[in-house]
Design an enzyme around this catalytic site. Structure first.
Site, PDB file in Angstrom:
ATOM      1  N   ASP A  30       0.152   1.173  31.426  1.00  0.00           N
ATOM      2  CA  ASP A  30       0.568   0.631  30.026  1.00  0.00           C
ATOM      3  C   ASP A  30      -1.024   0.305  29.333  1.00  0.00           C
ATOM      4  OD1 ASP A  30       2.946  -1.666  29.019  1.00  0.00           O
ATOM      5  OD2 ASP A  30       0.789  -1.792  28.198  1.00  0.00           O
ATOM      6  N   ILE A  31      -1.007   0.619  27.972  1.00  0.00           N
ATOM      7  CA  ILE A  31      -1.864   0.488  27.209  1.00  0.00           C
ATOM      8  C   ILE A  31      -2.720  -0.933  26.987  1.00  0.00           C
ATOM      9  CG2 ILE A  31      -0.962   0.010  24.809  1.00  0.00           C
ATOM     10  CD1 ILE A  31      -2.710   2.642  23.747  1.00  0.00           C
ATOM     11  N   HIS A 100      12.283   1.213  29.835  1.00  0.00           N
ATOM     12  CA  HIS A 100      11.220   1.301  30.728  1.00  0.00           C
ATOM     13  C   HIS A 100      11.053   0.235  31.854  1.00  0.00           C
ATOM     14  CE1 HIS A 100      10.160  -0.451  26.680  1.00  0.00           C
ATOM     15  NE2 HIS A 100       9.381  -1.572  27.637  1.00  0.00           N
TER      16      HIS A 100
END
Ligand code: AMP
Ligand code: ZN
Length: 114
Positions: A30-31, A100
């Site tokens: 995850d960013i 997701h």
């Protein structure tokens, strides 16, 4: 879906920090991580929300969970434990409309979530 960022990752148009891939799912970091390890597991097929799944997708969702367990093992916290989360629509906090599974690990988790 041409304007879906996770579809672009699944097709290779955008390259995420991939940690696991098979024929059905892709898992990447995850960013904006919320734990020492924060990985998203997505199906390569576009499904907007949990509400859009049907019985034919049962195997796909199973593959997402199996991938999360494999990544937890890879990352070294399978035995200590970890959290998996799927957010659905506005009240669930969903911001990207391609389903997701969040895999969060590397620290103790609290309950209940906010
Ligand atoms: P949700 O709020 O459940 O829809 O989760 C969406 C997640 O996608 C958030 O945790 C974001 O940080 C993450 N995210 C959004 N864009 C990207 C990106 N380009 N690469 C990796 N993670 C992303
Ligand atoms: Zn998509």
């Amino acid at each position: 879906m041409t304007d879906c960022i996770f579809c672009k990752m699944a097709s290779g148009e955008i390259t995420p920090d991939t940690v696991y891939e098979d024929d059905q799912v892709l898992a990447f970091r995850d960013i904006n991580p919320q734990a020492p390890t924060h990985v998203l597991v997505i199906p390569k097929q576009h499904v907007a929300t949990l509400n859009d799944l049907d019985e034919g997708n049962a195997g796909l969702v199973g593959s997402m969970l199996l991938a999360a367990a494999k990544v937890a093992e890879q990352e070294g916290f399978a035995e200590q434990g970890y959290r998996t989360v799927m957010n659905c629509n506005a009240w669930g906090g969903q911001t990207v409309f391609h389903i997701h599974l969040h895999l969060l690990g590397g620290r103790p988790m609290e309950w209940p979530p906010g």
